[in-house]
Write a protein that holds these residues in place. Structure first.
Motif, PDB file in Angstrom:
ATOM      1  N   VAL A   1       0.859  -1.176   0.000  1.00 48.34           N
ATOM      2  CA  VAL A   1       0.000   0.000   0.000  1.00 48.34           C
ATOM      3  C   VAL A   1       0.899   1.230   0.000  1.00 48.34           C
ATOM      4  N   GLY A   2       0.733   2.074  -0.998  1.00 51.41           N
ATOM      5  CA  GLY A   2       1.551   3.271  -1.098  1.00 51.41           C
ATOM      6  C   GLY A   2       0.713   4.524  -1.138  1.00 51.41           C
ATOM      7  N   LYS A   3       1.336   5.630  -0.781  1.00 50.84           N
ATOM      8  CA  LYS A   3       0.610   6.897  -0.870  1.00 50.84           C
ATOM      9  C   LYS A   3       1.567   8.045  -1.152  1.00 50.84           C
ATOM     10  N   LEU A   4       1.018   9.034  -1.808  1.00 49.78           N
ATOM     11  CA  LEU A   4       1.732  10.270  -2.077  1.00 49.78           C
ATOM     12  C   LEU A   4       1.599  11.150  -0.840  1.00 49.78           C
ATOM     13  N   VAL A   5       2.717  11.500  -0.234  1.00 47.05           N
ATOM     14  CA  VAL A   5       2.719  12.301   0.988  1.00 47.05           C
ATOM     15  C   VAL A   5       2.696  13.792   0.671  1.00 47.05           C
TER      16      VAL A   5
ATOM     17  N   GLN B   1       3.604  16.735  -2.820  1.00 44.98           N
ATOM     18  CA  GLN B   1       4.019  16.964  -4.195  1.00 44.98           C
ATOM     19  C   GLN B   1       4.108  18.457  -4.442  1.00 44.98           C
TER      20      GLN B   1
ATOM     21  N   VAL C   1       6.914  10.078  -1.320  1.00 43.72           N
ATOM     22  CA  VAL C   1       6.004   8.945  -1.219  1.00 43.72           C
ATOM     23  C   VAL C   1       6.433   8.006  -0.102  1.00 43.72           C
ATOM     24  N   GLU C   2       5.484   7.192   0.362  1.00 39.18           N
ATOM     25  CA  GLU C   2       5.795   6.154   1.328  1.00 39.18           C
ATOM     26  C   GLU C   2       4.926   4.945   1.037  1.00 39.18           C
ATOM     27  N   ALA C   3       5.384   3.766   1.465  1.00 40.03           N
ATOM     28  CA  ALA C   3       4.640   2.537   1.237  1.00 40.03           C
ATOM     29  C   ALA C   3       4.952   1.548   2.344  1.00 40.03           C
TER      30      ALA C   3
ATOM     31  N   ARG D   1       8.740  -1.505   4.958  1.00 41.09           N
ATOM     32  CA  ARG D   1       8.281  -0.124   4.793  1.00 41.09           C
ATOM     33  C   ARG D   1       9.348   0.625   4.011  1.00 41.09           C
TER      34      ARG D   1
ATOM     35  N   SER E   1      10.247   4.740   2.050  1.00 40.70           N
ATOM     36  CA  SER E   1       9.855   6.103   1.713  1.00 40.70           C
ATOM     37  C   SER E   1      10.914   6.678   0.783  1.00 40.70           C
TER      38      SER E   1
END
Length: 71
Positions: free
Chosen positions: A24-28, A30, A37-39, A51, A53
């Motif tokens: 599961v990743g997400k844009l922290v 921009q 990003v982190e996942a 984990r 980033s």
């Protein structure tokens, strides 16, 4: 758009030798020039096994123009 890695840190927190993994990743954050990003990666029992980033910068090259990514 193709992106270039500025930095990436990986933490491996649990061993796994078989089974299904889910990421599961997400844009922290921009802005015009970079993406942060982190996942996290989970095993079949939904335990976190890793984990990461990173910071990425936009390339001027379209992803479809990069060898191996075109359709």
């Amino acid at each position: 758009m193709f992106v270039l890695t500025t930095s990436f840190t990986t933490y491996l927190t649990r061993l796994i030798s078989e089974g299904t993994m889910r990421s599961v990743g997400k844009l922290v954050n921009q802005n015009k020039s970079q993406l942060i990003v982190e996942a996290a990666v989970y095993d079949a029992e939904n335990r976190e096994i890793g984990r990461g980033s990173g910071v990425f910068v936009h390339s001027k090259q379209q992803l479809v123009d990069v060898n191996g990514y075109g359709l």
